[in-house]
Each structure stands twice: as C-alpha cells, then as structure tokens.
Design an enzyme around this catalytic site. Structure first.
Site, PDB file in Angstrom:
ATOM      1  CG  ASN A 140      -1.821   1.198   1.294  1.00  0.00           C
ATOM      2  OD1 ASN A 140      -2.735   1.317   0.490  1.00  0.00           O
ATOM      3  ND2 ASN A 140      -1.582   2.106   2.243  1.00  0.00           N
ATOM      4  CD  GLU A 141      -2.047   5.477   0.541  1.00  0.00           C
ATOM      5  OE1 GLU A 141      -1.505   5.986   1.541  1.00  0.00           O
ATOM      6  OE2 GLU A 141      -3.194   5.776   0.169  1.00  0.00           O
ATOM      7  CB  VAL A 142       5.421   3.236  -2.897  1.00  0.00           C
ATOM      8  CG1 VAL A 142       6.827   3.794  -3.008  1.00  0.00           C
ATOM      9  CG2 VAL A 142       5.450   1.704  -2.841  1.00  0.00           C
ATOM     10  CG  ASN A 178       0.980   8.622   0.104  1.00  0.00           C
ATOM     11  OD1 ASN A 178       1.688   9.630  -0.004  1.00  0.00           O
ATOM     12  ND2 ASN A 178       1.009   7.851   1.173  1.00  0.00           N
ATOM     13  CG  HIS A 200      -5.034   4.636  -3.028  1.00  0.00           C
ATOM     14  ND1 HIS A 200      -4.358   4.396  -1.849  1.00  0.00           N
ATOM     15  CD2 HIS A 200      -5.333   3.407  -3.530  1.00  0.00           C
ATOM     16  CE1 HIS A 200      -4.255   3.086  -1.649  1.00  0.00           C
ATOM     17  NE2 HIS A 200      -4.842   2.477  -2.664  1.00  0.00           N
TER      18      HIS A 200
END
Length: 318
Positions: A140-142, A178, A200
């Site tokens: 999730n969300e580098v 993100n 996202h």
C-alpha cells in the site's frame, strides 16, 4: 485498457487487520460475517482487506497461524456472501505509508526485501486461485518518488516468485506519492495480463481531508463545503485527473483500479454524497474498477450512524 472482472465496485475493510490495535479482542469484534453480508447487500462485488505484516509475521519473520486465521475467515465470509476479495499488504517490515508506524529501511535492505518476497510466496501458496475470486495487492502507498526504480524491480521480483504458486491470480501494483494516479505512467509494463495498475484518489485533498490532524499544515477546525471547493468538483475534474493513468493502462494493456477513495467525516454527509456522485460518474465513463474507503470508522466510515440519512443514496455511487 482491460477489464478487472469481478472487482467493479468494492468496499475497504480498513481498521480491522491494519492501522489498528493488534489484539485478539479487536480482531474478533471489529468486522464480523454480518458486516460482509451487509456489504453484499449494498450490491458491491468485492472487499479490499488491508493487513499488516505483524498480523502474520513475528519479529523474526516466522508466520503466525492465528493471524492467518482471520484472513481465512474474511475469505470464507466473502465467498459465502458472493464477494471477491483483495488481500492488501498495508504494511511490510521496513515500510509503512504512515510515518507513525516507525518502519524504515525496506527500499535499501535486501534482507527486508527477501522477507517481503517470502511473505508473498507463503500468501500465494495459501490463497492461490484460478477463478479470480482472490486478488493480491503487493504493498500500500509507496511514498517517495525516488523509490520508483527500486520499487519496479521489487515488484517484478515479487511477481515472479508469486507466479510459481499462483499463475492466474490477479496482482495489483501501485506507484509512489501514496498510489497517486500521476505515478501510474512510471510503473513498469505489466509482467503479464493478470497484473492490474492501482491508484488512490482523495482529490481535492483540501475537501476530502478537511480538518484532518494527520495532514501537514491542516487546521483541524478548517471546513470546506462542496460548492466552495476550487477547482469545482465535477465529473470532468476527475476524468482529467485520471487521464494519464488511463492512457498508460490502455497503452500497456492493463486493467486500472482505484483502491481507495472517500471523504472524511468532518464534511457533511450531504457534501460527501455529492463528491461520490461526481467521482462515480468519472469511474463509470472511464470504466475504472474501485473500492471505497472505508466500511467502518477510520474517519471515513460509510456504515457509521452519521451517514444514515444519505447511505441509501451513496451506495448507488460506489
């Protein structure tokens, strides 16, 4: 752009097995089978299940069977309710999108990367399917753009290892900032036709995160109505926002998925509904699959009592 079959409209199960108090009491009570049935009643076709590595790995990297039992339950409940499920690794040893988790070193450490691979190999062995009912989301969300080349290398290595055990399972990969839609063009060409580009959307952030204490520089007392947002929040605003991600997905023959989107509970329920209508129109026009954040609490809860007056309408626009 290809179709992400079985994952058109979903709901996140945030706060259950990730971003939570990791206790048995919490795991046993926060989400139950009745909640999964309710999501099915909302006409969703899948759930996204965030999990933290420390649910299923101890500090030495050994697997925790009691933790996997909760994932087993989520898979079983979803199957019983006719829902597909995405297993999303929300935090891995050495990395979390949330600075407060105090995880660091993953992108610099071959040892931590190897631990990540071994975790995904085990998940793949345990949950591999050929019918599309279970999908895997690598991380999730580098956060940092500087990690993009390292992240592309890690994802390719990880997918190669997963494919030994799960040759047909969908695998979701998101980018930096993100999971920003702006990062999709920097993702590698998909390893195969079962890899899905993931992003996202909480745009405009000043509206969706108004008053959020975790946003740098945000006044917790700040409020912004839907009508006063700049730029105006319209379907065209989102179509433009997603245009480069869509173009990349089409060019590379990948499906495109929005794994999180939603509005903080500081906004009025009525304004939240307006935002969902606008973004849903763009998703429908562009044929983007998605999962709303989030089912319960977490400052975004769609099932929370404050949403009672608009929920019947909002679930039409997930």
């Amino acid at each position: 752009m290809t179709d992400f079959k079985g994952y058109k409209k979903g709901i996140n199960l945030g706060g259950w097995l990730s971003q939570c108090c990791h206790t048995k009491e919490h795991y046993d009570s926060f989400i139950t089978e009745a909640d999964i049935r309710k999501i099915s009643d909302w006409k969703a076709d899948h759930v996204r299940l965030p999990i933290d590595y420390n649910l299923i790995q101890d500090e030495n990297g050994n697997f925790i069977e009691d933790g996997f039992a909760y994932i087993d339950s989520a898979v079983k409940w979803s199957r019983n309710a006719g829902l597909n499920i995405i297993i999303d690794l929300h935090k891995t040893a050495g990395f979390s999108f949330d600075k407060g988790e105090n995880e660091s070193g993953f992108f610099e450490s071959p040892t931590l990367q190897e631990r990540f691979y071994k975790l995904w190999e085990y998940i793949a062995q345990r949950y591999a399917v050929s019918d599309g009912t279970i999908a895997f989301e690598l991380l999730n969300e580098v956060t940092d753009q500087s990690y993009k080349d390292t992240w592309n290398r890690i994802t390719r290595n990880c997918i190669e290892k997963i494919r030994k055990f799960a040759p047909h399972t969908y695998i979701l990969v998101g980018g930096y900032w993100n999971n920003s839609p702006d990062a999709v063009p920097d993702l590698d060409i998909p390893y195969d036709n079962r890899v899905v580009y993931n992003f996202h959307c909480y745009d405009p952030l000043i509206f969706t995160h108004q008053g959020a204490p975790w946003v740098d520089g945000m006044d917790v007392n700040f409020r912004l109505s839907f009508e006063n947002a700049e730029p105006p929040i319209t379907p065209d605003f989102f179509v433009e926002r997603f245009s480069r991600a869509c173009e990349t997905a089409r060019k590379n023959g990948a499906a495109l998925y929005c794994g999180e989107y939603g509005v903080i509970d500081r906004a009025s329920p009525e304004d939240t509904l307006k935002w969902f209508k606008a973004i849903n129109a763009a998703f429908e026009k562009l044929e983007i699959s998605r999962a709303a954040w989030s089912y319960k609490q977490m400052d975004f809860g769609l099932s929370d009592s404050r949403m009672d007056s608009v929920r019947s309408e909002i679930i039409k626009y997930i």
